[in-house]
Scaffold this motif. Sequence first.
Motif, short mmCIF file in Angstrom:
data_model
loop_
_atom_site.label_atom_id
_atom_site.label_comp_id
_atom_site.label_asym_id
_atom_site.label_seq_id
_atom_site.Cartn_x
_atom_site.Cartn_y
_atom_site.Cartn_z
N LEU A 146 35.86 33.96 35.28
CA LEU A 146 37.32 33.87 35.21
C LEU A 146 37.98 35.18 35.62
O LEU A 146 39.00 35.18 36.33
CB LEU A 146 37.74 33.48 33.79
CG LEU A 146 37.28 32.10 33.30
CD1 LEU A 146 37.71 31.87 31.86
CD2 LEU A 146 37.83 31.01 34.20
N LEU A 147 37.40 36.30 35.21
CA LEU A 147 37.94 37.59 35.61
C LEU A 147 37.82 37.79 37.13
O LEU A 147 38.72 38.34 37.77
CB LEU A 147 37.22 38.73 34.88
CG LEU A 147 37.47 38.81 33.37
CD1 LEU A 147 36.65 39.93 32.76
CD2 LEU A 147 38.95 39.03 33.08
N GLY A 148 36.70 37.36 37.70
CA GLY A 148 36.54 37.47 39.15
C GLY A 148 37.54 36.61 39.90
O GLY A 148 38.10 37.04 40.92
N LEU A 149 37.76 35.39 39.41
CA LEU A 149 38.75 34.53 40.06
C LEU A 149 40.16 35.11 39.93
O LEU A 149 40.98 35.00 40.86
CB LEU A 149 38.70 33.13 39.45
CG LEU A 149 37.42 32.34 39.73
CD1 LEU A 149 37.46 31.00 38.99
CD2 LEU A 149 37.23 32.11 41.22
N LEU A 150 40.45 35.73 38.78
CA LEU A 150 41.76 36.36 38.61
C LEU A 150 41.93 37.53 39.57
O LEU A 150 43.00 37.69 40.19
CB LEU A 150 41.91 36.83 37.16
CG LEU A 150 43.22 37.56 36.82
CD1 LEU A 150 44.41 36.64 37.06
CD2 LEU A 150 43.19 38.05 35.38
N THR A 151 40.89 38.34 39.73
CA THR A 151 40.95 39.45 40.69
C THR A 151 41.12 38.94 42.11
O THR A 151 41.89 39.50 42.90
CB THR A 151 39.68 40.30 40.58
OG1 THR A 151 39.51 40.74 39.23
CG2 THR A 151 39.76 41.52 41.48
N LEU A 152 40.40 37.88 42.44
CA LEU A 152 40.53 37.28 43.77
C LEU A 152 41.95 36.76 44.00
O LEU A 152 42.53 36.95 45.08
CB LEU A 152 39.51 36.17 43.92
CG LEU A 152 39.54 35.37 45.23
CD1 LEU A 152 39.27 36.27 46.42
CD2 LEU A 152 38.53 34.23 45.18
N ALA A 153 42.52 36.12 42.99
CA ALA A 153 43.88 35.58 43.12
C ALA A 153 44.90 36.71 43.30
O ALA A 153 45.84 36.59 44.10
CB ALA A 153 44.23 34.75 41.89
N VAL A 154 44.71 37.82 42.57
CA VAL A 154 45.63 38.95 42.73
C VAL A 154 45.53 39.53 44.14
O VAL A 154 46.55 39.87 44.76
CB VAL A 154 45.32 40.02 41.67
CG1 VAL A 154 46.09 41.32 41.96
CG2 VAL A 154 45.69 39.52 40.28
N GLY A 155 44.31 39.64 44.66
CA GLY A 155 44.14 40.16 46.01
C GLY A 155 44.76 39.27 47.07
O GLY A 155 45.44 39.75 47.99
N PRO A 193 44.78 48.04 50.54
CA PRO A 193 44.06 48.11 49.26
C PRO A 193 43.84 46.76 48.59
O PRO A 193 42.92 46.60 47.79
CB PRO A 193 44.95 49.02 48.41
CG PRO A 193 46.29 48.97 49.05
CD PRO A 193 46.04 48.77 50.51
N MET A 194 44.67 45.77 48.93
CA MET A 194 44.48 44.44 48.35
C MET A 194 43.19 43.78 48.83
O MET A 194 42.68 42.88 48.18
CB MET A 194 45.68 43.54 48.70
CG MET A 194 46.96 43.90 47.99
SD MET A 194 46.91 43.62 46.20
CE MET A 194 46.77 45.30 45.60
N LEU A 195 42.66 44.24 49.97
CA LEU A 195 41.41 43.70 50.47
C LEU A 195 40.26 44.03 49.52
O LEU A 195 39.31 43.24 49.40
CB LEU A 195 41.13 44.24 51.87
CG LEU A 195 39.91 43.67 52.59
CD1 LEU A 195 40.05 42.16 52.80
CD2 LEU A 195 39.70 44.36 53.94
N LEU A 196 40.33 45.17 48.84
CA LEU A 196 39.30 45.52 47.86
C LEU A 196 39.30 44.54 46.70
O LEU A 196 38.24 44.17 46.19
CB LEU A 196 39.53 46.94 47.36
CG LEU A 196 39.39 48.06 48.40
CD1 LEU A 196 39.70 49.42 47.76
CD2 LEU A 196 37.99 48.07 49.00
#
Length: 246
Positions: free
Chosen positions: A55-64, A87-90
Amino acid sequence: QASRLVELPYSSFDDDDDDTAEQEPGVWYPDPPKLSPFSHCMRYLAFLWNLLFLLLGLLTLAVGVWGLLAKSPLPGGGRGVPLSSDPMLLFVLAGLAASAVSLAGCLGAFRASPCLLRFFLGAVLAFGGLEVLGGLLLLLVRRQLRDALQDLLLLCLLRYQEDPDLQFLVDEVQRSLQCCGLESYRDWESNPYFNCSAPGVQACGVPASCCQDPLENGSMPNAQCGFGVLGLGAAAAGAVVHAGGC
């Protein structure tokens, strides 16, 4: 005739099917191994732990992805910042990696799949090895890294108005740490928009995130609270903005 031993494939999730299956006469079906309560507990804990990181990974992906899509294009239709240096690519890459590894851990723990569990273990060991290697490199080149980081931060001051993500990060750092610039608020003189020789209204100013009281009348944000600060003396400027650097 000697009795035959037939090994049948077993899955812990197919107990009901095995119990109801018709048994062939004369064939001995061995009892499948039973997991201990501790094994069941560790299995479900691993599943829940990986589900949290998924879930944290999906949240980070959604933010990016949101950060990449939310940027308004330039009038010519192009991007203000190249995609490779955004920087959003990271966030996108980190979210993809964390989601893939965590998903493998979830499915591996839920289905007791050796292949997925080996992939999960190998990925975790690889990430851990990279972190250890990165820590050793930081210790070896810490002086060069400090100089490079200072140059990078100075570049952030120069490109403050050019990148919305960079502007947001700089403002958040200065606001949370109650600081201004690298060494002092005078570092903003290197910015072509805040330099006193600039033709715009921001000349001799600093960002509003440097102000000690950025709110006007306690409620409305004042984006012009840092205007003209670089033209003041040290004592007068210190009463308006945070004079110390970050």
